[in-house]
Design an enzyme around this catalytic site. Structure first.
Site, PDB file in Angstrom:
ATOM      1  N   GLU A   1      78.511  37.435  -8.648  1.00  0.00           N
ATOM      2  CA  GLU A   1      78.761  38.563  -8.233  1.00  0.00           C
ATOM      3  C   GLU A   1      79.911  38.854  -7.344  1.00  0.00           C
ATOM      4  O   GLU A   1      80.795  39.903  -7.215  1.00  0.00           O
ATOM      5  CB  GLU A   1      77.356  39.312  -8.081  1.00  0.00           C
ATOM      6  CG  GLU A   1      76.732  39.719  -9.333  1.00  0.00           C
ATOM      7  CD  GLU A   1      75.222  39.925  -8.836  1.00  0.00           C
ATOM      8  OE1 GLU A   1      74.692  40.325  -7.766  1.00  0.00           O
ATOM      9  OE2 GLU A   1      74.468  39.819  -9.997  1.00  0.00           O
TER      10      GLU A   1
ATOM     11  N   SER B   1      67.842  35.737 -15.349  1.00  0.00           N
ATOM     12  CA  SER B   1      66.679  36.399 -16.100  1.00  0.00           C
ATOM     13  C   SER B   1      65.422  35.389 -16.122  1.00  0.00           C
ATOM     14  O   SER B   1      64.681  35.481 -17.045  1.00  0.00           O
ATOM     15  CB  SER B   1      67.220  36.618 -17.546  1.00  0.00           C
ATOM     16  OG  SER B   1      68.188  37.697 -17.473  1.00  0.00           O
TER      17      SER B   1
ATOM     18  N   GLY C   1      70.677  39.290 -15.131  1.00  0.00           N
ATOM     19  CA  GLY C   1      70.243  40.693 -15.386  1.00  0.00           C
ATOM     20  C   GLY C   1      70.272  41.093 -16.763  1.00  0.00           C
ATOM     21  O   GLY C   1      70.082  42.373 -16.948  1.00  0.00           O
TER      22      GLY C   1
ATOM     23  N   HIS D   1      77.907  33.331  -4.940  1.00  0.00           N
ATOM     24  CA  HIS D   1      77.186  34.006  -6.066  1.00  0.00           C
ATOM     25  C   HIS D   1      78.278  34.611  -7.258  1.00  0.00           C
ATOM     26  O   HIS D   1      79.226  35.111  -6.634  1.00  0.00           O
ATOM     27  CB  HIS D   1      76.305  35.053  -5.662  1.00  0.00           C
ATOM     28  CG  HIS D   1      75.411  35.655  -6.839  1.00  0.00           C
ATOM     29  ND1 HIS D   1      75.788  36.455  -7.760  1.00  0.00           N
ATOM     30  CD2 HIS D   1      74.161  35.299  -7.158  1.00  0.00           C
ATOM     31  CE1 HIS D   1      74.827  36.675  -8.620  1.00  0.00           C
ATOM     32  NE2 HIS D   1      73.867  36.006  -8.034  1.00  0.00           N
TER      33      HIS D   1
ATOM     34  N   GLY E   1      66.663  36.917  -9.378  1.00  0.00           N
ATOM     35  CA  GLY E   1      67.031  38.480  -9.083  1.00  0.00           C
ATOM     36  C   GLY E   1      65.901  39.284  -9.026  1.00  0.00           C
ATOM     37  O   GLY E   1      64.952  39.477  -8.236  1.00  0.00           O
ATOM     38  N   GLY E   2      66.183  40.130 -10.285  1.00  0.00           N
ATOM     39  CA  GLY E   2      65.398  41.225 -10.331  1.00  0.00           C
ATOM     40  C   GLY E   2      63.623  41.137  -9.973  1.00  0.00           C
ATOM     41  O   GLY E   2      63.060  41.705  -9.678  1.00  0.00           O
TER      42      GLY E   2
ATOM     43  N   ASN F   1      66.673  36.617  -4.801  1.00  0.00           N
ATOM     44  CA  ASN F   1      67.991  37.060  -4.306  1.00  0.00           C
ATOM     45  C   ASN F   1      67.511  38.532  -4.402  1.00  0.00           C
ATOM     46  O   ASN F   1      67.736  39.242  -5.703  1.00  0.00           O
ATOM     47  CB  ASN F   1      68.973  36.636  -5.210  1.00  0.00           C
ATOM     48  CG  ASN F   1      70.448  37.278  -4.842  1.00  0.00           C
ATOM     49  OD1 ASN F   1      70.462  38.040  -3.908  1.00  0.00           O
ATOM     50  ND2 ASN F   1      71.486  37.134  -5.564  1.00  0.00           N
ATOM     51  N   TRP F   2      67.447  39.105  -3.496  1.00  0.00           N
ATOM     52  CA  TRP F   2      67.176  40.850  -3.480  1.00  0.00           C
ATOM     53  C   TRP F   2      68.487  41.446  -3.839  1.00  0.00           C
ATOM     54  O   TRP F   2      68.531  42.687  -4.013  1.00  0.00           O
ATOM     55  CB  TRP F   2      66.499  41.401  -2.070  1.00  0.00           C
ATOM     56  CG  TRP F   2      65.221  41.152  -2.351  1.00  0.00           C
ATOM     57  CD1 TRP F   2      64.375  40.126  -3.014  1.00  0.00           C
ATOM     58  CD2 TRP F   2      64.198  42.026  -1.636  1.00  0.00           C
ATOM     59  NE1 TRP F   2      62.891  40.541  -2.962  1.00  0.00           N
ATOM     60  CE2 TRP F   2      62.762  41.399  -2.238  1.00  0.00           C
ATOM     61  CE3 TRP F   2      64.120  43.155  -0.722  1.00  0.00           C
ATOM     62  CZ2 TRP F   2      61.654  42.359  -1.644  1.00  0.00           C
ATOM     63  CZ3 TRP F   2      62.927  43.836  -0.490  1.00  0.00           C
ATOM     64  CH2 TRP F   2      61.581  43.149  -0.967  1.00  0.00           C
TER      65      TRP F   2
HETATM   66  P1  13P Z   1      68.261  38.007 -12.477  1.00  0.00           P
HETATM   67  O1  13P Z   1      67.050  37.313 -12.052  1.00  0.00           O
HETATM   68  O2  13P Z   1      67.847  39.296 -12.154  1.00  0.00           O
HETATM   69  O3  13P Z   1      68.693  37.842 -13.879  1.00  0.00           O
HETATM   70  O4  13P Z   1      69.356  37.693 -11.237  1.00  0.00           O
HETATM   71  C1  13P Z   1      69.694  36.431 -11.241  1.00  0.00           C
HETATM   72  C2  13P Z   1      70.444  36.210  -9.993  1.00  0.00           C
HETATM   73  O5  13P Z   1      71.673  36.548  -9.902  1.00  0.00           O
HETATM   74  C3  13P Z   1      69.859  35.497  -8.819  1.00  0.00           C
HETATM   75  O6  13P Z   1      71.007  34.978  -8.075  1.00  0.00           O
END
Ligand code: 13P
Length: 246
Positions: A94, A208, A169, A92, A229-230, A9-10
């Site tokens: 967010e 993470s 994150g 998501h 994510g990251g 997920n960028w």
């Molecule tokens: P991280 O891998 O950066 O913790 O993000 C996870 C995420 O929200 C993937 O959708």
């Protein structure tokens, strides 16, 4: 045994100059044919990404429930498909937080996407408060109940991503037994709701995930992949996670 799915997920990252990184991820993923790999990129990058990596799964990060109409700033499932996407994330945390998306809205998005033939990764997950109150499983199952489409089993595939908000994150990851407990509970619920079709739904862990913890996470029962994510932004971080799933 379900094939593992490792999806990146960028989020709000990615410009034209990053297409080369997407090409590297797609190329290097071919070394792991036992794993399904996808990248969910910003909507504006979908078409260029899909064109530059034919045969590799490119996804969106959100979708509108309507097919078209007066919805300024939104994209429909048909539009994502038209741009070359084969899947999308919905719900998501967010977006649930910042855009105040409800379970009902997430359900409508998931249903619209699946009906159009777009695969769905539906996200659920608890806050730190809820986890500390000991209410994580019941809260996440209630979110799942409210967000799941009424029916599945068509051409387009549904996956669930369990993403504890406090692990996104932050570098914090739930314990193996916390992940195992939650994934088992989600698996039972999918089984109760959809029977044989539910057993085909992959349950991803997200929050993470890194090269250093991926193998342990993938070894947990009922973990059928990851939403990253990251660590999905660079092939150097993402490919070792794909390798760990293989
Ligand atoms: P991280 O891998 O950066 O913790 O993000 C996870 C995420 O929200 C993937 O959708």
């Amino acid at each position: 045994m379900l094939r593992k799915l490792v999806a990146g997920n960028w989020k709000m990252h990615g410009l034209s100059g990053d297409l080369d990184e997407i090409r590297q991820i797609a190329d290097q993923s071919r070394a792991y044919p036992a794993v399904d790999v996808a990248l969910c990129v910003p909507a504006i990058l979908i078409e260029r990404a899909a064109r530059s990596v034919p045969g590799f799964a490119i996804g969106g990060q959100d979708v509108h429930y309507a097919e078209k109409g007066a919805h300024t700033g939104c994209e429909s499932a048909v539009m994502l498909l038209d741009a070359g996407a084969s899947l999308t994330i919905v719900g998501h945390s967010e977006r649930r937080e910042a855009q105040r998306e409800t379970d009902q809205l997430v359900k409508e998005k998931a249903q619209a996407a699946l009906a159009a033939g777009l695969g769905v990764i539906l996200c659920i997950g608890e806050s730190l408060d809820v986890r500390e109150q000991g209410a994580a499983v019941q809260t996440v199952l209630a979110q799942l109940d409210g967000s799941l489409p009424d029916s599945i089993g068509g051409e387009a595939e549904l996956a669930i991503a369990y993403e504890p908000i406090w692990a996104i994150g932050t570098g914090k990851v739930p314990t193996v037994s916390e992940i195992a407990e939650m994934h088992a509970a989600i698996r039972r619920r999918l089984d109760d709701r959809f029977g044989a079709d539910g057993r085909k739904v992959r349950i991803l862990y997200g929050g993470s995930v890194k090269p250093s913890n991926a193998a342990e996470i993938f070894s947990i029962a009922d973990v059928n992949g990851a939403l990253v994510g990251g660590a999905s932004l660079k092939a150097a971080d993402f490919i070792p996670i794909v390798a760990a799933a293989s």
